[in-house]
Design a protein around this motif. Sequence first.
Motif, short mmCIF file in Angstrom:
data_model
loop_
_atom_site.label_atom_id
_atom_site.label_comp_id
_atom_site.label_asym_id
_atom_site.label_seq_id
_atom_site.Cartn_x
_atom_site.Cartn_y
_atom_site.Cartn_z
N THR A 159 0.85 -1.20 0.00
CA THR A 159 0.00 0.00 0.00
C THR A 159 0.88 1.25 0.00
OG1 THR A 159 -0.08 0.18 2.40
CG2 THR A 159 -1.74 -1.24 1.36
N ARG A 160 0.26 2.39 -0.15
CA ARG A 160 1.01 3.65 -0.13
C ARG A 160 1.64 3.92 1.23
NH1 ARG A 160 -3.78 5.43 -2.76
NH2 ARG A 160 -3.43 5.45 -4.99
N ASP A 161 1.19 3.21 2.24
CA ASP A 161 1.73 3.41 3.59
C ASP A 161 3.20 3.03 3.70
OD1 ASP A 161 -0.70 4.35 4.46
OD2 ASP A 161 -1.37 2.39 5.21
N ILE A 162 3.74 2.32 2.70
CA ILE A 162 5.17 1.98 2.75
C ILE A 162 6.03 3.22 2.58
CG2 ILE A 162 4.85 -0.39 1.94
CD1 ILE A 162 6.06 0.68 -0.77
N ILE A 163 5.44 4.26 1.99
CA ILE A 163 6.15 5.53 1.82
C ILE A 163 5.72 6.44 2.97
CG2 ILE A 163 6.58 7.50 0.30
CD1 ILE A 163 7.43 4.84 -0.95
N PRO A 164 6.67 6.93 3.76
CA PRO A 164 6.31 7.80 4.89
C PRO A 164 5.54 9.04 4.43
CG PRO A 164 8.67 7.31 4.89
CD PRO A 164 8.11 6.77 3.62
N GLN A 165 4.61 9.46 5.24
CA GLN A 165 3.81 10.66 4.94
C GLN A 165 4.71 11.86 4.65
OE1 GLN A 165 0.54 10.71 4.60
NE2 GLN A 165 0.36 12.91 4.28
N SER A 166 5.83 11.93 5.34
CA SER A 166 6.75 13.06 5.15
C SER A 166 7.35 13.09 3.74
CB SER A 166 7.87 13.01 6.18
OG SER A 166 8.61 11.81 6.05
N MET A 167 7.33 11.96 3.05
CA MET A 167 7.84 11.91 1.67
C MET A 167 6.71 12.07 0.65
SD MET A 167 11.07 11.70 1.74
CE MET A 167 11.48 11.22 0.10
N ARG A 168 5.49 11.83 1.08
CA ARG A 168 4.35 11.91 0.15
C ARG A 168 3.88 13.34 -0.05
NH1 ARG A 168 0.17 7.85 2.49
NH2 ARG A 168 1.59 7.61 4.23
N CYS A 169 3.88 14.12 0.99
CA CYS A 169 3.33 15.48 0.93
C CYS A 169 4.43 16.48 1.24
CB CYS A 169 2.19 15.62 1.92
SG CYS A 169 0.83 14.52 1.59
N LEU A 170 5.10 16.91 0.20
CA LEU A 170 6.20 17.86 0.37
C LEU A 170 5.72 19.24 -0.07
CD1 LEU A 170 9.07 15.62 -0.99
CD2 LEU A 170 8.58 16.16 1.39
N LEU A 171 5.97 20.20 0.78
CA LEU A 171 5.46 21.55 0.56
C LEU A 171 6.20 22.30 -0.55
CD1 LEU A 171 3.43 23.65 1.52
CD2 LEU A 171 5.09 24.36 3.25
N PHE A 172 7.53 22.17 -0.57
CA PHE A 172 8.34 22.97 -1.50
C PHE A 172 8.76 22.16 -2.72
CE2 PHE A 172 9.07 24.70 2.78
CZ PHE A 172 8.55 25.97 2.59
N SER A 173 8.76 22.81 -3.86
CA SER A 173 9.09 22.13 -5.11
C SER A 173 10.53 21.61 -5.10
CB SER A 173 8.85 23.04 -6.31
OG SER A 173 9.71 24.16 -6.27
N ALA A 174 11.43 22.29 -4.42
CA ALA A 174 12.83 21.82 -4.36
C ALA A 174 12.89 20.47 -3.66
CB ALA A 174 13.71 22.83 -3.63
N TYR A 175 12.10 20.29 -2.61
CA TYR A 175 12.06 19.00 -1.91
C TYR A 175 11.43 17.92 -2.80
CZ TYR A 175 13.02 21.66 2.37
OH TYR A 175 13.57 22.47 3.33
N ARG A 176 10.37 18.29 -3.51
CA ARG A 176 9.73 17.33 -4.42
C ARG A 176 10.69 16.92 -5.53
NH1 ARG A 176 5.49 21.01 -3.60
NH2 ARG A 176 5.81 21.96 -5.64
N ASP A 177 11.43 17.88 -6.07
CA ASP A 177 12.40 17.56 -7.13
C ASP A 177 13.48 16.61 -6.62
OD1 ASP A 177 11.01 19.21 -8.84
OD2 ASP A 177 12.43 20.89 -8.67
N THR A 178 13.94 16.85 -5.39
CA THR A 178 14.95 15.97 -4.80
C THR A 178 14.39 14.57 -4.61
OG1 THR A 178 15.98 17.85 -3.68
CG2 THR A 178 16.50 15.66 -2.83
#
Length: 103
Positions: free
Chosen positions: A61-80
């Motif tokens: 399930t999606r729960d294998i990915i921590p919530q902190s990695m699923r919902c990133l506020l800044f585009s720089a973090y999402r790009d990383t």
Amino acid sequence: EAYSIFQRLSVSLEIVTTDLHHHQHGTNRMWRATTRTVANILRNIYTELVMKGVNIPAPLTRDIIPQSMRCLLFSAYRDTRDFIILQHLMQAAQFYSEKLEVE
């Protein structure tokens, strides 16, 4: 092992593509092609496991990915995050490609 790894990568790619849509960036061709390729690999591994009579692990399930990695506020973090996922995908593809060539 390969099935679980590619399941994790598939869930990770789903998070990336969903995030891209959510932030109205659309999904570029690379991510769509990558998602299709991983889905095809998963189908092939699944078929091979079924043909060999191997016990198939339960879907992840999606729960294998921590919530902190699923919902990133800044585009720089999402790009990383996206780069790291792509890097892991390339490493897994290279590893299993070499492994299959030997067998």
